[in-house]
Design an enzyme around this catalytic site. Sequence first.
Site, PDB file in Angstrom:
ATOM      1  N   GLY A  99      87.168  65.491  44.062  1.00  7.19           N
ATOM      2  CA  GLY A  99      87.336  66.925  43.984  1.00  7.19           C
ATOM      3  C   GLY A  99      88.394  67.358  44.975  1.00  7.19           C
ATOM      4  N   ARG A 100      88.980  68.498  44.720  1.00  2.00           N
ATOM      5  CA  ARG A 100      89.973  69.019  45.647  1.00  2.00           C
ATOM      6  C   ARG A 100      89.951  70.532  45.624  1.00  2.00           C
ATOM      7  NH1 ARG A 100      90.926  65.939  41.775  1.00  2.00           N
ATOM      8  NH2 ARG A 100      92.084  66.557  39.949  1.00  2.00           N
ATOM      9  N   HIS A 148      86.533  74.765  32.188  1.00  3.57           N
ATOM     10  CA  HIS A 148      86.728  73.386  31.747  1.00  3.57           C
ATOM     11  C   HIS A 148      88.103  72.970  32.245  1.00  3.57           C
ATOM     12  CE1 HIS A 148      87.163  70.260  28.279  1.00  3.57           C
ATOM     13  NE2 HIS A 148      86.887  69.696  29.452  1.00  3.57           N
ATOM     14  N   ASP A 149      88.183  71.865  32.977  1.00  9.11           N
ATOM     15  CA  ASP A 149      89.450  71.514  33.614  1.00  9.11           C
ATOM     16  C   ASP A 149      90.577  71.360  32.609  1.00  9.11           C
ATOM     17  OD1 ASP A 149      88.464  69.112  32.577  1.00  9.11           O
ATOM     18  OD2 ASP A 149      88.375  68.086  34.504  1.00  9.11           O
ATOM     19  N   THR A 150      90.268  70.895  31.395  1.00  9.91           N
ATOM     20  CA  THR A 150      91.324  70.781  30.388  1.00  9.91           C
ATOM     21  C   THR A 150      91.822  72.152  29.962  1.00  9.91           C
ATOM     22  OG1 THR A 150      90.328  68.739  29.592  1.00  9.91           O
ATOM     23  CG2 THR A 150      91.967  69.766  28.181  1.00  9.91           C
ATOM     24  N   THR A 196      91.127  60.497  34.072  1.00  9.81           N
ATOM     25  CA  THR A 196      90.062  59.574  33.699  1.00  9.81           C
ATOM     26  C   THR A 196      89.857  59.597  32.192  1.00  9.81           C
ATOM     27  OG1 THR A 196      89.010  59.847  35.849  1.00  9.81           O
ATOM     28  CG2 THR A 196      87.642  59.010  34.056  1.00  9.81           C
ATOM     29  N   ASN A 256      89.321  63.479  22.216  1.00  9.26           N
ATOM     30  CA  ASN A 256      89.099  62.811  23.493  1.00  9.26           C
ATOM     31  C   ASN A 256      89.460  61.339  23.353  1.00  9.26           C
ATOM     32  OD1 ASN A 256      87.325  64.530  25.608  1.00  9.26           O
ATOM     33  ND2 ASN A 256      86.888  65.173  23.519  1.00  9.26           N
ATOM     34  N   GLY A 285      97.045  63.697  36.336  1.00  9.64           N
ATOM     35  CA  GLY A 285      97.401  62.518  37.115  1.00  9.64           C
ATOM     36  C   GLY A 285      98.238  61.513  36.362  1.00  9.64           C
TER      37      GLY A 285
END
Length: 473
Positions: free
Chosen positions: A14-15, A226-228, A249, A286, A392
């Site tokens: 996490g950041r 949702h991060d996406t 990931t 996905n 990433g």
Amino acid sequence: MSIYAAVDLGASNGRVMTVELAGDKLRLDEAHRFANRPVRAGGTLHWDILALYQGVLDGLRKAGPDIVSAGIDSWAVDYGLLDGAGRLLGNPVHYRDERTAGIMERTIAELGAATLYETSGMQFLPFNTIYQLLAEGDRLDAAHTLLMIPDLLTYWLTGSIGAEATNASTTGLYDVRARAWAWELMDRVGIPRRIFPELRPPGSPAGTLRADLELGPIPVTSVASHDTASAVVAVPAANERFAYISSGTWSLVGVELPAPVLTEAGRLANFTNEGGVDGTTRYLRNVMGLWILQECLRVWGGPDLGELLAAAERAPAFGAVIDPDDPSFLPPGDMPARIAAFCARTGQRPPQSRAEVVRCVLESLALAYRRAVRDAARLSGHEVEVIHVVGGGARNELLCRLTASACELPVLAGPVEAAALGNALVQARARGEVGGLAELRELVRRAEPIAVYEPEPASGRWEEAEARAWPAS
């Protein structure tokens, strides 16, 4: 000048990022980074949610007193259950836990795949929230409220309960056409309506930091949690004719549409319809993503990734290839051995060195991206001229080059911290500092460095490799 705190939680860390917005200038800094280490206890794989919460608090303190707003995004599908007094009923279970084995298949047999898809538009994955809830047993009887991971942390920070819509749309219990909870579907599968809070659209207020935290009266915004969804906000697209790969990931590969696509062809292709900002639909598949490589590195004892990538670039091209979404690659374990087993099943010579394993994984991901981008365009009728890689994976030059060549389209890589940027920009828009999606993306395009990768000819070798990875298709 305004400074926003973007809490971005991924599967491995996490950041807390600070995003400084001054006119048309953006500055992104990392205030705090912390590990996200799942814990197996009593045979069940859990998230260490209290450690994550402590990491969030530490990060907000390091972000400093000048932040004007905060917001949280994370991975999807996982949740915490609260009792009637608002107490957590146990550590949230990790989506890679084996407890849902067979539940998706039984639910499909009972209700029919078409019925489930016509309502939720969700890709069939065994860890979707609906199947996790059906695995809860007696604990569901004691539950008063379900909160997705960002909503749970927001509740602890503010005392305010709600369900942000983009994350809710990943549960399999959300009606993608009505943009509301799928109450009738809940009734049919036996999941109680009472546990689902009121939905919040991205950009809505979610309370103020609690006074006992001693962090100041900072407002918290319910971002695209949702991060996406946050990452797609920060795709630096110049027009609508793009596909995206949110690469980490997991890899989320798809297009942005004005409405869901709920066709039988889409269901059979296992595409998902998830909510985005401004009523958009993220039509995507996905793909297992860099998880396979991460597990290889873990099994090998953590060798230097840069050296491995350099060796993989020198390794022979188009050796063994795998289907990254084969179920054998989902749980943690010995990925090099599983790759070798997949190759044996498909009549291929397994990779003989670590460099060949890495090359195999990256070429296989590029092939999976090729299939997903082409399927998304075909099934939606959406023209794709360029692929944006964010997250990433945008740092992985070899993967980006392979993706451009496999897809026969230019790849624009960056920003790496797209989820944090999208998180902060939704906060800024809620404060009236920026306008619509086009303006947000123009701001990212001007502020962030973007690497461009052009496709290289391969004389049909991608087609031949695809036939080996997916021999039955």
